[in-house]
Enzyme design. Structure first.
Site, PDB file in Angstrom:
ATOM      1  N   ARG A   2      43.518  29.450  44.355  1.00 16.33           N
ATOM      2  CA  ARG A   2      43.151  30.372  43.159  1.00 16.33           C
ATOM      3  C   ARG A   2      41.617  30.391  42.848  1.00 16.33           C
ATOM      4  O   ARG A   2      41.420  31.465  42.361  1.00 16.33           O
ATOM      5  CB  ARG A   2      43.940  29.549  42.077  1.00 16.33           C
ATOM      6  N   ASP A  48      36.611  47.003  40.492  1.00 14.86           N
ATOM      7  CA  ASP A  48      37.596  46.515  41.203  1.00 14.86           C
ATOM      8  C   ASP A  48      37.280  46.347  42.754  1.00 14.86           C
ATOM      9  O   ASP A  48      37.298  47.123  43.259  1.00 14.86           O
ATOM     10  CB  ASP A  48      39.200  47.112  40.884  1.00 14.86           C
ATOM     11  N   HIS A  96      39.604  43.678  39.089  1.00 15.81           N
ATOM     12  CA  HIS A  96      41.010  43.932  39.490  1.00 15.81           C
ATOM     13  C   HIS A  96      41.736  43.363  38.111  1.00 15.81           C
ATOM     14  O   HIS A  96      42.893  43.914  38.041  1.00 15.81           O
ATOM     15  CB  HIS A  96      41.228  43.088  40.435  1.00 15.81           C
ATOM     16  N   ASP A  97      41.333  42.622  37.425  1.00 16.78           N
ATOM     17  CA  ASP A  97      42.124  41.783  36.428  1.00 16.78           C
ATOM     18  C   ASP A  97      42.026  42.992  35.188  1.00 16.78           C
ATOM     19  O   ASP A  97      42.935  42.540  34.043  1.00 16.78           O
ATOM     20  CB  ASP A  97      41.587  40.735  35.782  1.00 16.78           C
ATOM     21  N   SER A 121      48.847  46.188  40.583  1.00 20.82           N
ATOM     22  CA  SER A 121      48.397  45.378  41.684  1.00 20.82           C
ATOM     23  C   SER A 121      49.749  44.981  42.723  1.00 20.82           C
ATOM     24  O   SER A 121      50.040  46.188  43.244  1.00 20.82           O
ATOM     25  CB  SER A 121      47.920  43.820  41.100  1.00 20.82           C
TER      26      SER A 121
END
Lengths: 494, 494
Positions: free
Chosen positions: B294, B435, B472-473, B219
């Protein structure tokens, strides 16, 4: 407004404390013109007389309708009023309701040429200009005399403002007949099925139309369009759903969730009670929350490839130091879209209808639950007991649940059962490859649930990225592919 | 906290006006437990002593470091301090700075076995547990003695808290040496290149390492990892970039833009000046804005297919009426993720580093502009003129620009020129199909710009949706594919 601006500048300077005095900091402090502007709008709204009152209101329809009307669509529509209560899928009731609508073309003697157009979340009934309102409508180029898509020489077109909206139909800004005050967050939650049952009264009771030639809609309107066929399969011939779905997807729910939470966090939202009242005439709408919610929504409405070709990663000015206010071109675009919308639409209508979209589900279990709740509510209502405080409509302690309890296969079978009434309808499903909000595979899912290639009555059109880069908003813009498919489908066999 | 809760409940009731009295409304008013909770947190924070002060601080590193340290990572790291100014790409300067770091394994005599690990936006230097901090690190299972991915028996691992962060490195919460007050929004904007130049001082000046064996990151860390090779091609042998990119994309910028705007709209953010001071000890951090930001970020970190399988469209309780507070399982997940983070990270660090990610660009023109700005700043700084108020670092009127002015082809050629120093490095690029934030085609773009199939030194690994649904994680979770690829790449030829 100038003195307000100066005052704000002085306040800002003071609030930043002594540390901001030039020379005592290593680097210059950042400026926040975007926040200055929001503060100016707040001050301006506070200095206005209440933004929604009778003197604001013009036009015939408004004379019967003292509720606030948002944005620019303050006249030029008709209003259908139903005095019978509408019992709702989630246990609420509207003792009476209004539906704002506009029409184009002429209803024939057989009443067989009517097409009902369903809007997206935030649109009014003004799909096309008219003598009563010469402003271009939201589908202006898709509609017209001899227009190859929606031809007013042939069809009688009806477009309504959705129930729960703020352009003349009953919504959270309307008065609760129980006390004459705005419903606000006392408005009952609506399902898409509820919205359709309200619309059906307009069609059958007001127009006396037994069978629509077609039900046409995009986005929320696409959901409604399918739902019309599910609820009233005998009262509609053709169905068009563009960028809709058969059931909302958790990623769309996630995107709408953050929009709602952002809006609800605006202190001016005040748990829904932001409408000016006699006691509190200076309440102002949550314009900052609405702006932010719309910016997030815009991210879901358009597409990355479009932004790459329009904006790339260019900034307004590469030589200026980067700032946290809009700086990249794509940011100024989002900022503009958000600001434009922030006072055009009622925040509560946005919240309720956004949730209605989340809840959209054509599943059999969903239908059965709604029917049961409506019967319960009707029984209580007709016995004159108050609905308020009854356990079936109030919050009960919520079980903690971290994972789904039914499998995807069970859920799909439930959905197929709920969609059975649609199986012998002529249906056109249109999806757009660049749409991230209602992705093409959700359109493909509708098609498959309706029998797919084995059902000759269902048609599926998918726009490739080379056809449209406009994402979810393609339905507002693409005359050739979206419009063309709809036009051909409507003309077939007519 | 109980009396606070009751007080709030009473206030809420009063603010809703008389219209909420039971019986005078048709349907029950909706409840907002999620907003009640936020108000309780606000009241709780106000009643606390300032949350960041010296008595809060424990551990050796903290004795030298009186700045607030967020979250749980308050000790267990070392601090490198550089007293020479760092001149920055966007015209700012840090007269001195600190970098917090941790290490695992042993540096060999030749100093040839060091691997620098770069973190994502919000992580600390605590990649793995240690004697000084036994809490599991953010990459706990990827690192260990004889671990097949990052083997501490073989390599000397270094992980830093990014410059601009809030876990011990210099960031917006740190004191500006000019007046001893927190930088806040007087902190200078950083480029990824600036961050790398700061890290390089730690590597070369503190450790005396001439050449890293590898630079590894995911990232933001993937951006940094590539950037290390661009800035110091002779000082690094192998480079790993997972879910990074060569230049940010407008749709990622759009998603980060809305996060920033939402956070900046929280009145407690106060244009960055929310740190408690002697004069204003009761300032509280913008916990609501952070929670919302968040939640939006989480939407971009995970993926729709994962949510479909975990949550589907199930609600906490189908029998309760739908509410605007978290209701669907996916909403409760987002709510929880947001709340968990809201006081764990400094809001200004989040804003600055989010913008740094937007600005990331390996293009030649970007490098040249940064070099010019750094020279200008250095000249002014060394002549003892103040930087504040100089035109090249302050805002100048911004030209209105609605569309990009360079073509995509020109922009790509610029990027290829800027990446030339990477052409003879051994590089592993890893992308994940699910992602949505740093899509796999941005990884493919890095690979292609480095010569693609014609460059045998560059490797490209793409995880299909069947390999990972975590979006993405994935880099935090996937030992097998992400971890496996990194492990094999690092072992090759070593």
């Amino acid at each position: 407004m100038r003195s307000t601006t100066l005052l704000l500048a002085a306040k800002r300077f003071a609030s930043q404390g002594t540390s901001r005095v030039s020379g005592s900091s290593t680097n210059p402090a950042m400026r926040f013109p975007c926040l200055d502007k929001l503060e100016e709008i707040t001050e301006h709204l506070k200095s206005q007389k209440p933004f929604c009152n009778e003197s604001d209101v013009a036009g015939n329809a408004q004379k019967q309708n003292k509720d606030p009307i948002y944005g620019k669509v303050k006249s030029g529509f008709q209003v259908f009023e139903s005095d019978r209560p509408l019992f709702l899928d989630y246990g609420g009731v509207l003792p009476s309701f209004r539906i704002a609508y506009e029409t184009w073309g002429k209803l024939n003697n057989e009443k067989s040429n009517a097409i009902l157009i369903h809007t997206g979340l935030s649109a009014s009934s003004h799909a096309h200009s008219s003598d009563a309102n010469k402003q271009p409508g939201w589908w202006e180029d898709f509609i017209g005399y001899n227009n190859p898509i929606l031809d007013t020489s042939k069809w009688f077109l009806i477009c309504t403002n959705v129930l729960g909206g703020c352009y003349g139909s009953t919504g959270p800004a309307s008065s609760d007949p129980a006390d004459g005050m705005p419903y606000a967050s006392r408005f009952p939650m609506l399902s898409v099925q509820d919205i359709i049952r309200a619309q059906h009264r307009l069609i059958s009771e007001h127009f006396g139309i037994d069978k629509l030639y077609a039900s046409v809609g995009c986005s929320l309107g696409g959901m409604q369009s399918l739902c019309y066929g599910q609820q009233f399969p005998d009262n509609v011939q053709k169905i068009v759903s563009v960028s809709g779905c058969a059931r909302s997807h958790p990623s769309s729910i996630a995107m709408r969730h953050v929009q709602r939470q952002v809006l609800m966090a605006d202190p001016n939202w005040n748990r829904g009670f932001y409408y000016p009242t006699q006691e509190q005439p200076n309440r102002i709408p949550p314009h900052i929350g609405m702006k932010l919610a719309r910016e997030i929504a815009t991210v879901t409405y358009r597409s990355g490839p479009e932004w790459e070709s329009r904006f790339g990663t260019e900034r307004l000015d590469d030589e200026s130091p980067p700032v946290l206010c809009p700086d990249f071109l794509v940011e100024t675009y989002l900022d503009h879209q958000g600001e434009k919308f922030s006072l055009e639409y009622d925040a509560n209508s946005f919240l309720y209808l956004s949730k209605t979209m989340d809840l959209f589900d054509l599943s059999q279990s969903h239908l059965a639950r709604g029917e049961r709740k409506r019967r319960e509510t009707q029984r209580v209502y007709e016995s004159n007991e108050p609905l308020v405080g009854r356990s079936f409509v109030s919050d009960r302690p919520r079980a903690m649940k971290r994972h789904r309890t039914t499998s995807t296969e069970e859920a799909r079978a439930d959905l197929a059962r709920g969609m059975a009434p649609l199986l012998d309808k002529e249906i056109l499903v249109v999806g757009v490859k660049s749409d991230g909000l209602m992705p093409y595979w959700q359109q493909r899912e509708i098609y498959d649930l309706l029998g797919g290639d084995n059902n000759r009555k269902v048609k599926f059109t998918e726009l490739a990225e080379s056809d449209s880069l406009y994402g979810h908003d393609t339905f507002l813009l693409d005359l050739e592919h979206v419009g063309g498919s709809i036009g051909r489908f409507l003309r077939e066999g007519s």
